[in-house]
Design an enzyme around this catalytic site. Structure first.
Site, PDB file in Angstrom:
ATOM      1  N   CYS A  55       0.861  -1.174   0.000  1.00 36.77           N
ATOM      2  CA  CYS A  55       0.000   0.000   0.000  1.00 36.77           C
ATOM      3  C   CYS A  55       0.901   1.229   0.000  1.00 36.77           C
ATOM      4  CB  CYS A  55      -0.898  -0.023   1.240  1.00 36.77           C
ATOM      5  SG  CYS A  55      -2.092   1.328   1.358  1.00 36.77           S
ATOM      6  N   HIS A  56       0.361   2.382  -0.398  1.00 30.61           N
ATOM      7  CA  HIS A  56       1.206   3.570  -0.421  1.00 30.61           C
ATOM      8  C   HIS A  56       0.909   4.541   0.712  1.00 30.61           C
ATOM      9  CE1 HIS A  56      -2.071   4.429  -3.519  1.00 30.61           C
ATOM     10  NE2 HIS A  56      -2.406   5.125  -2.454  1.00 30.61           N
ATOM     11  N   HIS A  59      -3.966   0.787   6.624  1.00 33.80           N
ATOM     12  CA  HIS A  59      -4.863   1.936   6.734  1.00 33.80           C
ATOM     13  C   HIS A  59      -5.042   2.397   8.178  1.00 33.80           C
ATOM     14  CE1 HIS A  59      -7.018   1.648   2.564  1.00 33.80           C
ATOM     15  NE2 HIS A  59      -5.697   1.696   2.463  1.00 33.80           N
TER      16      HIS A  59
END
Length: 440
Positions: free
Chosen positions: A169-170, A199
């Site tokens: 994920c970024h 997240h």
């Protein structure tokens, strides 16, 4: 010729980012880029786009589009997954509109909540089919998962298959630069440490020249909260729980029971929460792509700059044995984060070199942060359980334990909502038999 297979290659802009990055990486020249998508028109567009990039930079990679998934995967060394099962229509629309009938509002709905649960339930079976092909035709391939919900999908792959998988994920690599830019702080020379779950990973330490920067960050954040801005939820979480979280405020608004509430509608305005953000964003992206696709597909002088997406750096580190540190999503095996469950997928620092991806042990998170993580982990684990067992009761369990859903709806309404979503998604979902004990 080493091979990178991209599943979901019809996502042309993301394929440009990931494979364009690889194309600009010297050690990855002479690789084959194998493209696969069920939408053959979008597949063709991505193939043309990548050939434009290849011509612009004189790259020696080879680009092939496949309509046979197994052939696209055959002998792959790396597999990038960027699929969206069900698309904007019908599935994303269903994930938002049916909960809205029950008074349950969402912002992004791709991680937890009923939207995240059902996105996982329709995606996990497809990924398990991928795994069967991978185990047959490229059993040593490393599977790089970019698809959300990251934790549930990566967890299903790691628990139910033999495929080597890491979730990328970024949000982590963007967290500190974005925070410092918003607070007008100088990022140069800053050291930081982040860990948690996808997240909802936490900026545990942030310093410069040995000085803790958190007091100044919090001071500036409190001042910024006096006026509306786009990151108010994250700053409020930092104020109340002591630490900054990696993913955006529109995401975190629906991961917790505090912000989107029928009982307190003024909170949506107070924290500047963009309800129904993802459907709105989908429409904008579709319109934007229609306007720009001709220039991307037919531009023989197309350019690209290497992005901060992890994939090319990870592959480069393995191919060159030059170590690279990233934050990967992996099973919490051996208690990488010791106060989270072992079956959880955690987002932790990982060292990548010729040996592959090696997660680093973090130890304990501050107790309040682990507690917040566990509220989302509960839903993730039960979503995976539902997908792997086919038991509808675990869908109910996952939804009843989701913090935002549980704060808004009764148990009867949650069960009814899940039944409505199952019916509406129809053939996009596998069969989940209704348990008599849960008949309402």
């Amino acid at each position: 010729m080493p091979k990178i297979t991209f599943l979901g290659a019809g996502s042309t802009i993301f394929a440009k980012n990931v494979l364009g990055d690889c194309m600009l990486t010297p050690s990855l020249q002479d690789f084959e880029f194998a493209l696969y998508d069920i939408d053959h028109q979008r597949l063709k567009e991505s193939e043309q786009m990548l050939n434009n990039l290849k011509q612009s930079y004189g790259s020696t990679v080879s680009i092939h589009a496949y309509t046979d998934r197994k052939e696209a995967l055959r002998n792959a060394k790396y597999v990038v997954n960027a699929i969206q099962v069900g698309g904007y229509k019908p599935s994303t629309v269903i994930d938002f509109e049916i909960p809205k009938r029950y008074g349950l509002r969402q912002t992004i709905a791709d991680t937890v909540g009923v939207g995240g649960i059902f996105r996982a339930l329709r995606t996990i079976p497809v990924m398990l089919d991928f795994a069967k092909d991978i185990e047959e035709v490229c059993p040593d391939a490393l599977f790089l998962n970019y698809t959300n919900p990251m934790a549930s999908l990566t967890g299903a792959m790691l628990r139910a298959t033999n495929v080597k998988t890491v979730g990328l994920c970024h949000s982590v690599q963007a967290a500190v630069p974005d925070l410092f830019k918003e607070l007008e702080l100088d990022e140069e020379g800053v050291q930081w440490n982040i860990a948690g779950i996808n997240h909802m990973a936490w900026l545990l330490e942030v310093s410069k020249d040995g000085k803790d920067l958190y007091p100044e960050i919090k001071r500036r954040a409190r001042l910024k909260q006096q006026e509306k801005h786009s990151d108010m939820v994250r700053y409020e979480l930092m104020n109340r729980f002591g630490y900054y979280v990696t993913e955006s405020s529109e995401h975190n608004a629906e991961y917790h029971p505090y912000f989107i509430k029928k009982q307190y509608p003024e909170l949506v305005d107070r924290f500047n929460i963009p309800l129904d953000e993802y459907p709105r964003r989908c429409v904008e992206q579709i319109e934007h792509w229609e306007k720009m696709k001709h220039d991307v597909i037919h531009n023989e002088n197309l350019t690209h700059e290497r992005t901060h997406e992890y994939a090319s750096y990870l592959i480069e580190a393995i191919e060159t044995d030059q170590p690279f540190r990233l934050h990967g999503n992996v099973l919490n095996t051996g208690g990488l984060i010791s106060n989270l469950p072992e079956k959880a997928v955690v987002e932790v620092p990982c060292l990548v070199d010729h040996n592959g991806v090696t997660p680093c042990r973090v130890g304990e998170l501050p107790p309040q942060l682990a507690a917040l993580n566990r509220t989302n982990v509960n839903t993730q684990l039960l979503t995976v359980e539902a997908a792997l067992t086919g038991k509808r009761e675990h869908i109910y369990h996952a939804a009843m334990l989701d913090p935002h859903t549980a704060a808004e709806l009764s148990m009867d309404d949650i069960i009814s909502l899940c039944d409505d979503l199952i019916e509406a998604h129809g053939s996009w979902l596998p069969s989940f038999e209704k348990e008599k004990a849960f008949t309402v």
